[in-house]
Write a protein that holds these residues in place. Structure first.
Motif, PDB file in Angstrom:
ATOM      1  N   HIS A  37      55.765  34.629  28.499  1.00 39.90           N
ATOM      2  CA  HIS A  37      54.659  35.306  27.806  1.00 39.90           C
ATOM      3  C   HIS A  37      53.924  34.335  26.878  1.00 39.90           C
TER       4      HIS A  37
ATOM      5  N   ARG B  47      50.009  33.182  27.326  1.00 40.81           N
ATOM      6  CA  ARG B  47      49.067  33.367  26.211  1.00 40.81           C
ATOM      7  C   ARG B  47      48.392  32.041  25.853  1.00 40.81           C
TER       8      ARG B  47
ATOM      9  N   TYR C 122      44.053  29.906  25.466  1.00 41.10           N
ATOM     10  CA  TYR C 122      43.476  29.316  24.251  1.00 41.10           C
ATOM     11  C   TYR C 122      42.371  28.342  24.626  1.00 41.10           C
TER      12      TYR C 122
END
Length: 189
Positions: free
Chosen positions: A48, A52, A56
């Motif tokens: 996870h 994520r 960015y």
């Protein structure tokens, strides 16, 4: 996957090039699990986090793959932001050593792992130098377990120096060192 000029590992059948880390996250985490000794629960948490991070701004990833396409190493990083979780943890340690300015205008190496069967062949060096060569920032920062290890020796050979030691991350059993280097990284063995 194209090889990146000047970043060839010493293993001729391994190439370093861009990778869609989100698409190959399971392969990358399998390498990390072997290289870093992670259990299934920790791999799931990291999945996870990696997914994520890939969203960015400025996050970039490279992989080392064999001629058959097997992923045997990877690195990823991004421009550092003081608001990132990692920065909020290390900032007090860096402030205590007067080096917290390194959190600004730096490219952070988030993960670098090479499958144990492929270590000590220049793959880690090829991955990190190729990734940082593409960074717009004038310096790079990372954290590594605070022990003398092949990884720490590699980082030092590239010009990284200790900025803070005995850095404790929540749920990490061992302390880390935060290291920084001017870019481009030093070349040579």
């Amino acid at each position: 996957m194209p090889i990146i000029p000047g970043a060839a590992p010493r293993t001729p059948d391994v190439q370093v090039g861009p990778v869609n880390l989100a698409a190959r996250v399971n392969e990358a985490l399998a390498v990390q699990a072997l290289a870093f000794g992670l259990g299934e629960d920790e791999i799931e948490v990291r999945r996870h986090i990696v997914l994520r991070h890939t969203m960015y701004p400025g996050c970039r990833a490279l992989a080392a793959t064999t001629g058959t396409g097997r992923l045997v190493g990877f690195v990823y990083g991004m421009p550092n932001e003081r608001s990132h979780w990692w920065s909020t943890v290390v900032e007090p340690y860096l402030r205590a050593t007067g080096t917290d300015g390194w959190l600004d205008d730096s490219f952070a190496i988030t993960e670098l792992h090479v499958h144990p069967e492929f270590q000590a062949r220049g793959i880690g060096r090829a991955l990190i130098t190729a990734l940082t060569d593409g960074a717009a920032q004038p310096r790079s920062i990372l954290s590594a377990i605070d022990t003398e290890s092949p990884a720490r020796r590699l980082y030092r050979s590239l010009g990284y120096v200790d900025l803070a030691r005995q850095v404790h991350f929540p749920s990490a059993p061992r302390p880390y060192a935060v290291m920084g280097a001017p870019l481009p990284l030093r070349r040579g063995e």
